[in-house]
Design an enzyme around this catalytic site. Structure first.
Site, short mmCIF file in Angstrom:
data_model
loop_
_atom_site.label_atom_id
_atom_site.label_comp_id
_atom_site.label_asym_id
_atom_site.label_seq_id
_atom_site.Cartn_x
_atom_site.Cartn_y
_atom_site.Cartn_z
N ASP A 12 -31.65 50.78 36.81
CA ASP A 12 -30.37 50.57 36.11
C ASP A 12 -29.63 49.35 36.64
O ASP A 12 -28.42 49.44 36.98
CB ASP A 12 -29.46 51.80 36.26
CG ASP A 12 -30.14 53.12 35.94
OD1 ASP A 12 -31.05 53.12 35.09
OD2 ASP A 12 -29.76 54.14 36.54
N GLU A 219 -28.31 55.61 25.50
CA GLU A 219 -27.64 55.45 26.79
C GLU A 219 -27.72 53.98 27.20
O GLU A 219 -28.18 53.13 26.45
CB GLU A 219 -28.29 56.34 27.87
CG GLU A 219 -29.74 56.00 28.16
CD GLU A 219 -30.41 56.94 29.16
OE1 GLU A 219 -29.79 57.90 29.63
OE2 GLU A 219 -31.59 56.70 29.46
O1 FUB Z 1 -30.69 56.46 36.60
C1 FUB Z 1 -30.29 57.66 35.99
C2 FUB Z 1 -30.22 57.51 34.51
O2 FUB Z 1 -31.48 57.13 34.00
C3 FUB Z 1 -29.30 56.43 34.02
O3 FUB Z 1 -27.95 56.73 34.15
C4 FUB Z 1 -29.81 56.29 32.64
O4 FUB Z 1 -29.35 55.19 31.93
C5 FUB Z 1 -31.30 56.26 32.89
O5 FUB Z 1 -31.74 54.98 33.26
#
Ligand code: FUB
Length: 314
Positions: A12, A219
């Site tokens: 991320d 997301e």
């Molecule tokens: O790293 C945890 C979660 O996985 C993130 O918040 C999401 O976007 C995904 O990458």
């Protein structure tokens, strides 16, 4: 595309240029032994580090060390997920995703005098915050907007009109997809200045993308601006794409423009886009070095290029 930090698992990546340096704020993946599930319990991160680069072509990023530990956050339950950092008046604001002691995600703020921290967390989460994956964007007029939200383990389906539902509702089929949220921050960057608003992504006819559209939001929001145009980019989750959409307003609506990245090894795909030394870079991750373990990801860099308003891998 190349890996930037082979000696540890980081994911991320939120990249920003502060001064002459580029700083990367990643999630710090680790092996916790928690079995993989749709709730994302296996993403059990406990701290944040910051990486830095002085030159886009240097082979690897450097780790400047730990900047925040979950044990130092008074409201913490578990799972430090994606974060981002924004500068205002010489101070640096880390906005991060974390579950509280009731296992509900909120966004928190931690503050530092330098981009490399250490960051001091505020005692409580941002009032009215929910879900995950904040992207903090400072516009040319100095206003700061936070884009956030994530489905499934990110809990966005538990909210409507910024209120918690009694039970989660996930739109299906031709229903409009669940949107990310955008909110302007107060001048002190510690609280929302307004109610979060939906980030609507439309097709070429101005219709919101449907819940069954493989390009709908899931997301990993990111916002950058180029030649006065706002680019909202995001992950489509279970169709595993990175896509982008554009608008003349930071609030949207954003028109879907295309795919930036095809599915990578590992379930999640996540990114940031930054202009540095006259070039445009995509920071992202995949799970190749860990042999496909979705919770052990590695940060990568790739170069992007514009063709008019269109953006693509170089
Ligand atoms: O790293 C945890 C979660 O996985 C993130 O918040 C999401 O976007 C995904 O990458």
């Amino acid at each position: 595309m190349r890996y930037l930090f082979p000696s540890d698992y980081m994911a991320d990546p939120s990249a920003h240029v502060f001064g002459n340096r580029l700083y990367i704020y990643p999630s710090h993946d680790r092996e916790s032994g928690i079995p993989e599930n749709d709730n994302g319990d296996h993403f059990d991160m406990k701290d944040y580090h910051v990486l830095c680069m002085d030159d886009p072509d240097q082979p690897e990023a450097k780790d400047l060390g730990k900047i925040l530990d979950v044990e130092d956050i008074p409201w913490a339950g578990r799972q430090l997920w994606d974060s981002d950092v924004v500068e205002k008046d010489g101070r640096y604001y880390l906005i991060y995703s974390l579950k509280d002691k009731n296992d509900t995600f909120h966004l928190g703020v931690a503050i530092a005098d330098r981009p490399e921290g250490p960051f001091t967390p505020l005692p409580d989460p941002i009032r009215g915050s929910y879900s995950i994956d904040p992207c903090a964007f400072k516009d040319e007029d100095g206003e700061i907007y936070v884009y956030f939200g994530g489905l499934w383990g990110g809990q966005l389906q538990r909210y409507r009109d910024n209120k918690a539902l009694e039970s989660a509702i996930l739109p299906e089929g031709a229903e409009p997809a669940l949107p990310a949220r955008v909110v302007r921050m107060k001048a002190d960057v510690t609280q929302f200045a307004e109610e979060p608003k939906p980030v609507i992504i439309t097709d070429d006819n101005g219709q919101p993308l449907r819940a069954d559209d493989p390009h709908r939001f899931f997301e990993a929001s990111w916002l950058h601006k180029h030649n006065g145009l706002y680019y909202f980019s995001y992950s489509t989750g279970d169709s595993h794409l990175l896509c982008y959409a554009t608008s003349r307003s930071p609030y949207g609506p954003f028109r879907f423009r295309g795919e930036l990245l095809q599915p990578v090894v590992g379930w999640t795909t996540h990114h940031s886009i930054v202009e540095w030394q006259g070039r445009t870079f995509l920071f992202h991750h995949d799970s190749v070095p860990s042999g496909g373990r979705t919770w052990l990801r590695s940060v990568k860099i790739a170069e992007l290029e514009y063709d008019g308003e269109e953006l693509r891998l170089k």
